[in-house]
Design an enzyme around this catalytic site. Structure first.
Site, PDB file in Angstrom:
ATOM      1  N   LYS A  48       0.550  -1.385   0.368  1.00 30.05           N
ATOM      2  CA  LYS A  48       0.236  -0.041   0.154  1.00 30.05           C
ATOM      3  C   LYS A  48       1.008   1.687  -0.036  1.00 30.05           C
ATOM      4  CE  LYS A  48      -2.265   1.791   3.271  1.00 30.05           C
ATOM      5  NZ  LYS A  48      -1.806   3.067   3.292  1.00 30.05           N
ATOM      6  N   ASP A  80      -3.450   4.539  -0.708  1.00 29.02           N
ATOM      7  CA  ASP A  80      -4.190   4.754  -0.094  1.00 29.02           C
ATOM      8  C   ASP A  80      -4.252   6.583  -0.757  1.00 29.02           C
ATOM      9  OD1 ASP A  80      -5.448   4.877   1.439  1.00 29.02           O
ATOM     10  OD2 ASP A  80      -4.077   4.645   3.360  1.00 29.02           O
ATOM     11  N   LYS A  82      -7.246   7.978  -0.555  1.00 27.36           N
ATOM     12  CA  LYS A  82      -8.789   8.026   0.197  1.00 27.36           C
ATOM     13  C   LYS A  82      -9.326   9.474  -0.600  1.00 27.36           C
ATOM     14  CE  LYS A  82      -6.661   7.431   4.360  1.00 27.36           C
ATOM     15  NZ  LYS A  82      -5.535   7.232   4.353  1.00 27.36           N
ATOM     16  N   ASP A  85     -13.124  13.786  -3.245  1.00 31.29           N
ATOM     17  CA  ASP A  85     -13.592  16.289  -3.880  1.00 31.29           C
ATOM     18  C   ASP A  85     -15.132  15.340  -4.715  1.00 31.29           C
ATOM     19  OD1 ASP A  85     -12.939  18.419  -5.035  1.00 31.29           O
ATOM     20  OD2 ASP A  85     -10.804  18.108  -4.199  1.00 31.29           O
ATOM     21  N   ILE A  86     -15.489  16.278  -5.351  1.00 34.68           N
ATOM     22  CA  ILE A  86     -16.239  16.525  -6.673  1.00 34.68           C
ATOM     23  C   ILE A  86     -15.759  15.540  -7.535  1.00 34.68           C
ATOM     24  CG2 ILE A  86     -16.934  18.513  -6.067  1.00 34.68           C
ATOM     25  CD1 ILE A  86     -15.519  19.271  -8.991  1.00 34.68           C
ATOM     26  N   PRO A 203      -5.595  -1.367   9.336  1.00 33.91           N
ATOM     27  CA  PRO A 203      -4.666  -0.235   9.474  1.00 33.91           C
ATOM     28  C   PRO A 203      -4.830  -0.541  10.893  1.00 33.91           C
ATOM     29  CG  PRO A 203      -6.379   0.867   8.507  1.00 33.91           C
ATOM     30  CD  PRO A 203      -7.213  -0.492   8.733  1.00 33.91           C
ATOM     31  N   GLY A 206       0.500  -2.362  15.045  1.00 31.36           N
ATOM     32  CA  GLY A 206       1.422  -2.200  16.306  1.00 31.36           C
ATOM     33  C   GLY A 206       1.346  -0.633  16.537  1.00 31.36           C
TER      34      GLY A 206
HETATM   35  P1  XMP Z   1       0.995   1.914  10.541  1.00 32.15           P
HETATM   36  O1  XMP Z   1       1.680   2.590  10.213  1.00 32.15           O
HETATM   37  O2  XMP Z   1       0.474   2.815  11.418  1.00 32.15           O
HETATM   38  O3  XMP Z   1       0.659   2.671   8.796  1.00 32.15           O
HETATM   39  O4  XMP Z   1       1.085   0.865  10.359  1.00 32.15           O
HETATM   40  C1  XMP Z   1      -1.338   2.806   8.531  1.00 32.15           C
HETATM   41  C2  XMP Z   1      -1.031   3.200   7.296  1.00 32.15           C
HETATM   42  O5  XMP Z   1      -1.883   3.150   6.533  1.00 32.15           O
HETATM   43  C3  XMP Z   1      -2.726   4.351   6.238  1.00 32.15           C
HETATM   44  N1  XMP Z   1      -3.798   4.413   7.695  1.00 32.15           N
HETATM   45  C4  XMP Z   1      -5.511   4.367   6.934  1.00 32.15           C
HETATM   46  N2  XMP Z   1      -5.400   4.197   6.413  1.00 32.15           N
HETATM   47  N3  XMP Z   1      -7.673   4.072   7.053  1.00 32.15           N
HETATM   48  C5  XMP Z   1      -7.302   3.977   5.477  1.00 32.15           C
HETATM   49  O6  XMP Z   1      -7.566   4.141   4.778  1.00 32.15           O
HETATM   50  C6  XMP Z   1      -7.471   3.849   8.400  1.00 32.15           C
HETATM   51  O7  XMP Z   1      -8.166   4.367   9.137  1.00 32.15           O
HETATM   52  C7  XMP Z   1      -6.149   4.150   7.692  1.00 32.15           C
HETATM   53  N4  XMP Z   1      -4.891   3.974   9.224  1.00 32.15           N
HETATM   54  C8  XMP Z   1      -3.934   4.565   8.557  1.00 32.15           C
HETATM   55  C9  XMP Z   1      -1.676   5.455   6.986  1.00 32.15           C
HETATM   56  O8  XMP Z   1      -2.229   6.906   6.480  1.00 32.15           O
HETATM   57  C10 XMP Z   1      -0.712   4.534   7.005  1.00 32.15           C
HETATM   58  O9  XMP Z   1       0.093   4.604   5.843  1.00 32.15           O
END
Ligand code: XMP
Length: 250
Positions: A48, A80, A82, A85-86, A203, A206
């Site tokens: 990702k 990722d 996210k 927007d429009i 996600p 850790g």
């Molecule tokens: P870490 O270092 O915390 O990284 O293991 C996590 C990765 O995932 C992203 N992240 C999210 N992405 N919804 C998402 O779409 C979430 O709730 C979310 N939480 C964390 C974060 O930006 C990083 O790349």
């Protein structure tokens, strides 16, 4: 995705994230990312990407090269981004990321369907790529948006925002949803709505405090792990341990 996870015997998605480096050091960042891919790839099924690499390396420069490497290693690449927007802007964002080779991207259902995410799903279907929707994020403040109580016009009842998003994921035929591993009870609730129809990507393992076992037991199918692996002294060993633990919990 399912097939790749099966072949690799891993449901671990590596978040290829690194802390800020001065832009003049971006060659170093690229080499670090490449090295991690070379050593960690036996233990993961997907990589990702996030702005951590897209901003300093550029989508059609360093990142596209890394995406090609991900594919050469038999893995899947998710952006990722996210999308939020429009519709016209969302469509262009999706077209660029898919053109760079990404197999799937993340999008935020807060923007709605008409002139929101419909154009993204249309492009994805045409190109046979994926769209993964945020349903409940992993960070502490997630309750302020994803956890708020809404009035659901379709059922005329009050409901949590994330429940409505999970139902939209079914209606829009999303390829996955994201629910933070830091909230196993939300994973369970969302899993009850989605069943096995739409996989949950989780996600927050850790560094953010989420645990592998509770996320998987609650119904998460894929675990997204970033800094725990990328910042480890021995990323390959940490990735292997993470994969083994996840496989034991299945
Ligand atoms: P870490 O270092 O915390 O990284 O293991 C996590 C990765 O995932 C992203 N992240 C999210 N992405 N919804 C998402 O779409 C979430 O709730 C979310 N939480 C964390 C974060 O930006 C990083 O790349």
């Amino acid at each position: 995705m399912e097939q790749t996870a099966k072949n690799k015997k891993s449901n671990i998605i590596l978040a290829l994230d690194f802390p800020f480096e001065k832009p003049e050091n971006r060659e170093n960042l690229f080499s670090k990312a490449q090295h991690i891919l070379e050593t960690v790839n036996p233990y993961i099924c997907t990589v990702k990407f996030n702005r951590h690499l897209v901003l300093p390396l550029g989508t059609f420069n360093g990142v596209q090269k890394l995406v090609k490497k991900v594919h050469d290693l038999g893995l899947i690449a998710i952006m990722d981004c996210k999308i939020n927007d429009i519709g016209a802007t969302n469509q262009t964002i999706a077209e660029y990321y898919y053109a760079a080779g990404f197999d799937a991207l993340t999008a935020n259902p807060f923007v709605g369907w008409e002139e929101g995410l419909k154009p993204v799903f249309d492009v994805a279907r045409k190109l046979q790529r994926g769209v993964i929707l945020l349903v409940y994020m992993s960070h502490k403040g997630a309750w302020e948006g994803y956890g708020q109580t809404i009035y659901d016009v379709e059922t005329s009842e009050k409901a949590p925002q994330y429940v409505s998003f999970a139902k939209k994921a079914l209606k829009w035929n999303a390829d996955g949803v994201v629910v933070g591993a830091t909230y196993p009870e939300k994973i369970r609730e969302v899993h009850e709505i989605l069943g096995e129809k739409i996989p949950i990507y989780s996600p927050g393992i850790g560094v953010q405090g989420g645990a592998i076992e509770s996320a998987l037991k609650a119904g998460a199918r894929y675990l997204i792990v970033g800094r725990t692996i990328t910042l480890a002294e021995n990323p390959a060993e940490t990735a292997k341990k993470t994969r083994d633990l996840a496989n034991q919990c299945k």
